[in-house]
Design an enzyme around this catalytic site. Sequence first.
Site, short mmCIF file in Angstrom:
data_model
loop_
_atom_site.label_atom_id
_atom_site.label_comp_id
_atom_site.label_asym_id
_atom_site.label_seq_id
_atom_site.Cartn_x
_atom_site.Cartn_y
_atom_site.Cartn_z
N GLY A 119 -12.33 10.33 61.58
CA GLY A 119 -11.01 10.15 62.19
C GLY A 119 -10.56 11.30 63.06
O GLY A 119 -9.49 11.22 63.68
N GLY A 130 -16.76 9.96 62.56
CA GLY A 130 -16.44 8.90 61.62
C GLY A 130 -15.36 9.27 60.63
O GLY A 130 -14.96 8.46 59.80
N VAL A 156 -16.54 16.05 68.90
CA VAL A 156 -16.50 16.33 67.47
C VAL A 156 -17.95 16.49 67.01
O VAL A 156 -18.81 15.69 67.38
CB VAL A 156 -15.80 15.20 66.69
N TYR A 183 -13.68 4.32 72.56
CA TYR A 183 -12.57 4.27 73.51
C TYR A 183 -12.00 2.86 73.63
O TYR A 183 -10.79 2.67 73.68
CB TYR A 183 -13.01 4.77 74.89
N TYR A 191 -25.69 17.36 73.92
CA TYR A 191 -25.60 15.95 73.57
C TYR A 191 -25.69 15.07 74.82
O TYR A 191 -26.31 14.00 74.78
CB TYR A 191 -24.27 15.68 72.83
#
Length: 155
Positions: free
Chosen positions: A93, A91, A85, A129, A23
């Site tokens: 949580g 999205g 994640v 953040y 990523y």
Amino acid sequence: MIRRATEADVPAMVELVHELARYEEAPEQCHLTEQQLRDALFCPNPALFGHVAEVDGAVVGLALWFLNFSTWEGVHGIYLEDLYVQPEHRGSGLGKALLQALAKECVDRGYARLEWQVLDWNEPAIGFYEAAGAIPMDGWTVYRLTGEPLRAFSA
């Protein structure tokens, strides 16, 4: 569910770290092995700690962290090395819950701060953040010695 990492989580955690490297557009720089992570997390006196996010029995996110120390505050803090994640679980949580678990570690242990770095181009992470109340540390530049310059300087 957010929980502390166990030895059984190591293979999934290593895969997540490699996904994070992809990523961040640097897969060739990620060399982490299962044995390295197992040794770091579960040796007699570990310097690395981890939490995982689990959905339906599968590890889909992680936070790897270690202690730092503020000489100005006179107490430890947490340095978050990796927070990741999987895209299909973003999205939901889980990222927030992982970060909150580390914030709770800080509060419960009397640590002064929770710190990390983020790539300048990673706008989704920066927004995440800042929504949590984190502020960028303007005026500070990260320096690193690695590879041959590290070896040469040590001589």
